[in-house]
Design an enzyme around this catalytic site. Structure first.
Site, PDB file in Angstrom:
ATOM      1  N   LYS A  77       0.836  -1.210   0.000  1.00  0.00           N
ATOM      2  CA  LYS A  77       0.000   0.000   0.000  1.00  0.00           C
ATOM      3  C   LYS A  77       0.867   1.256   0.000  1.00  0.00           C
ATOM      4  O   LYS A  77       0.521   2.260  -0.630  1.00  0.00           O
ATOM      5  CB  LYS A  77      -0.955   0.015   1.197  1.00  0.00           C
ATOM      6  CG  LYS A  77      -1.951  -1.125   1.210  1.00  0.00           C
ATOM      7  CD  LYS A  77      -3.129  -0.854   0.284  1.00  0.00           C
ATOM      8  CE  LYS A  77      -3.872  -2.108  -0.145  1.00  0.00           C
ATOM      9  NZ  LYS A  77      -4.411  -2.891   0.974  1.00  0.00           N
ATOM     10  N   LYS A 128      -2.764 -11.255  -8.244  1.00  0.00           N
ATOM     11  CA  LYS A 128      -4.081 -11.805  -7.890  1.00  0.00           C
ATOM     12  C   LYS A 128      -5.208 -10.960  -8.458  1.00  0.00           C
ATOM     13  O   LYS A 128      -5.061  -9.759  -8.662  1.00  0.00           O
ATOM     14  CB  LYS A 128      -4.210 -11.943  -6.362  1.00  0.00           C
ATOM     15  CG  LYS A 128      -4.350 -10.634  -5.622  1.00  0.00           C
ATOM     16  CD  LYS A 128      -5.005 -10.843  -4.251  1.00  0.00           C
ATOM     17  CE  LYS A 128      -5.572  -9.522  -3.761  1.00  0.00           C
ATOM     18  NZ  LYS A 128      -6.584  -9.588  -2.762  1.00  0.00           N
ATOM     19  N   LYS A 143     -10.220  -6.142  -6.598  1.00  0.00           N
ATOM     20  CA  LYS A 143     -11.213  -5.124  -6.953  1.00  0.00           C
ATOM     21  C   LYS A 143     -10.594  -3.961  -7.705  1.00  0.00           C
ATOM     22  O   LYS A 143     -11.212  -3.375  -8.566  1.00  0.00           O
ATOM     23  CB  LYS A 143     -11.878  -4.592  -5.686  1.00  0.00           C
ATOM     24  CG  LYS A 143     -12.685  -5.630  -4.943  1.00  0.00           C
ATOM     25  CD  LYS A 143     -13.644  -4.946  -3.986  1.00  0.00           C
ATOM     26  CE  LYS A 143     -14.038  -5.884  -2.866  1.00  0.00           C
ATOM     27  NZ  LYS A 143     -13.064  -5.846  -1.738  1.00  0.00           N
TER      28      LYS A 143
HETATM   29  P1  ADP Z   1      -9.907  -7.263  -2.754  1.00  0.00           P
HETATM   30  O1  ADP Z   1      -8.515  -7.742  -2.506  1.00  0.00           O
HETATM   31  O2  ADP Z   1     -10.426  -7.648  -4.059  1.00  0.00           O
HETATM   32  O3  ADP Z   1     -10.116  -5.815  -2.426  1.00  0.00           O
HETATM   33  P2  ADP Z   1     -10.924  -7.941  -0.153  1.00  0.00           P
HETATM   34  O4  ADP Z   1      -9.638  -7.409   0.312  1.00  0.00           O
HETATM   35  O5  ADP Z   1     -12.130  -7.231   0.336  1.00  0.00           O
HETATM   36  O6  ADP Z   1     -10.856  -8.028  -1.741  1.00  0.00           O
HETATM   37  O7  ADP Z   1     -11.049  -9.487   0.196  1.00  0.00           O
HETATM   38  C1  ADP Z   1     -12.186 -10.155   0.655  1.00  0.00           C
HETATM   39  C2  ADP Z   1     -11.916 -11.633   0.714  1.00  0.00           C
HETATM   40  O8  ADP Z   1     -11.671 -12.151  -0.602  1.00  0.00           O
HETATM   41  C3  ADP Z   1     -10.675 -12.002   1.536  1.00  0.00           C
HETATM   42  O9  ADP Z   1     -10.943 -13.190   2.250  1.00  0.00           O
HETATM   43  C4  ADP Z   1      -9.610 -12.234   0.501  1.00  0.00           C
HETATM   44  O10 ADP Z   1      -8.603 -13.129   0.944  1.00  0.00           O
HETATM   45  C5  ADP Z   1     -10.414 -12.850  -0.621  1.00  0.00           C
HETATM   46  N1  ADP Z   1      -9.777 -12.625  -1.937  1.00  0.00           N
HETATM   47  C6  ADP Z   1      -9.612 -11.426  -2.567  1.00  0.00           C
HETATM   48  N2  ADP Z   1      -8.983 -11.591  -3.756  1.00  0.00           N
HETATM   49  C7  ADP Z   1      -8.745 -12.927  -3.882  1.00  0.00           C
HETATM   50  C8  ADP Z   1      -8.145 -13.744  -4.888  1.00  0.00           C
HETATM   51  N3  ADP Z   1      -7.680 -13.213  -6.025  1.00  0.00           N
HETATM   52  N4  ADP Z   1      -8.071 -15.076  -4.689  1.00  0.00           N
HETATM   53  C9  ADP Z   1      -8.555 -15.627  -3.559  1.00  0.00           C
HETATM   54  N5  ADP Z   1      -9.141 -14.923  -2.568  1.00  0.00           N
HETATM   55  C10 ADP Z   1      -9.235 -13.591  -2.705  1.00  0.00           C
END
Ligand code: ADP
Ligand code: TRP
Length: 346
Positions: free
Chosen positions: A122, A204, A207
């Site tokens: 970040k 990965k 969002k």
């Molecule tokens: P993002 O990273 O997309 O902003 P969040 O941080 O809100 O999403 O994550 C919400 C949940 O989704 C968490 O448990 C996170 O580990 C899981 N998650 C997010 N991206 C992935 C991914 N590419 N593969 C597997 N799990 C994921």
């Protein structure tokens, strides 16, 4: 003794997880986290929430926050969560979390917070806004979990380090003030935590990634087809049973999640029997099949979420009911925590 054992077997383990309302939910969220939530709701005492305080660490502009919170709630229900079975709530509706966060901050040291992988990432992404909330993000996450004394936390692989930190804070608290907080562990039904990669094979799916490389639960059929047909592939394997590049493996992973076993096996065997000059596997066909199966998988979720979002009043009722359930459990833990620290004066 016997009685106690029976009682222990009757008490369901506590599960907690959260998602930040920073955009549209995607397949990584679904397969890394939400798919587990849906299975766990019948087996455990579950708390699932929208981490709107966490989103302020990276998204200080709150213009879209209200809409995002409602959509995340709707998408969770559309994926199969039953708000009668679980507590489905918004973080800021449970202020007890903030008090526990304050106590846990005294267990968290600057050096280890600065070494956290997500913090360093970040800092790279937003050098103009390295705020204290960002630094103590894992402490707030620990408070989210420990406030319900949860032991199982269904999350994707990217959250492993945060869970380790939550265990450290719980252990330090227990060591200093007495055994109050059980240690939480990351959980996935398959055993291994899941990481869904972006469709271009770089990092990965998330969002904030390039939208063309992320499959959202709100995407319509044509968008899904377009994105999958553009996913990264190559000229095919050069030897039989060749090791798979990560971006091809990811297509197989996605296929394993939404296609029939026969379909996956057919393409896997085509891959393993291919070699230079004898390429049996057709990535174009694989992607076409994957696109159709993915569109069929996402369609009912998208339609249900769209419907639910038309009814804000019902979503608000659900959020209120969740906040009440979560508030009750949070107050119980906070009473224990305060008296362990000695902050019970009356
Ligand atoms: P993002 O990273 O997309 O902003 P969040 O941080 O809100 O999403 O994550 C919400 C949940 O989704 C968490 O448990 C996170 O580990 C899981 N998650 C997010 N991206 C992935 C991914 N590419 N593969 C597997 N799990 C994921
Ligand atoms: N940090 C998590 C993520 O980015 C979201 C989150 C906040 C969370 N608090 C939590 C996940 C508590 C599990 C438990 O994905």
């Amino acid at each position: 003794m016997k009685k106690r054992l029976i009682f222990a077997a009757m008490v369901k383990e506590v599960v907690l997880s959260g998602i930040r309302p920073t955009g549209f939910l995607h397949l990584g969220n679904y397969f890394g986290a939400m798919r587990n939530y849906v299975r766990m709701q019948d087996e455990f005492n579950c708390y699932f929430f929208v981490a709107n305080w966490h989103s302020l660490t990276t998204h200080p502009d709150t213009k879209e926050l209200q809409a995002n919170v409602l959509r995340v709630i709707a998408e969770n229900i559309a994926c199969g969560l039953d708000p009668e079975k679980v507590a489905l709530y918004v973080q800021s509706d449970v202020p007890q979390i903030a008090e526990l966060y304050l106590y846990l901050n005294m267990m968290a040291y600057k050096g280890e917070l600065e070494k956290t992988v997500t913090f360093k990432e970040k800092v790279r992404l937003q050098p103009e806004n390295v705020n204290a909330g960002l630094l103590t993000y894992p402490v707030l996450q620990a408070a989210d979990i420990l406030i319900h004394r949860a032991v199982k936390v269904p999350v994707g692989k990217d959250q492993e380090q945060h869970l380790e930190m939550a265990r450290n804070y719980a252990e330090r608290f227990n060591h200093r003030y007495g055994e109050i907080l059980p240690l939480p562990y990351a959980f996935n039904y398959g055993g291994e935590l899941v990481k869904i990669m972006s469709l271009d094979g770089e990092g990965k799916m998330s969002k904030s990634e390039n939208q063309m490389n992320t499959l959202y639960l709100a995407d319509d059929d044509d968008v899904i087809r377009k994105k999958i047909m553009k996913a990264k592939t190559d000229g095919g394997p050069l030897t039989p049973n060749a090791p798979m590049p990560a971006y091809i493996e990811n297509l197989f992973t996605l296929m394993g999640l939404v296609s029939s076993t026969d379909t996956v096996e057919k393409f896997r065997s085509d891959y393993n029997n291919s070699s230079e000059g004898n390429c049996i596997i057709r990535y174009g066909d694989l992607k076409k099949q994957l696109a159709e199966d993915m569109a069929a998988f996402i369609k009912p979720i998208r339609e249900k979420a769209t419907d639910l979002q038309k009814d804000t009043a019902t979503l608000q009722k659900i959020m209120k009911m969740g906040a009440e359930k979560a508030g009750e459990s949070a107050s119980k833990t906070l009473t224990l925590v305060r008296s362990a620290i000695g902050m019970n004066y009356y």
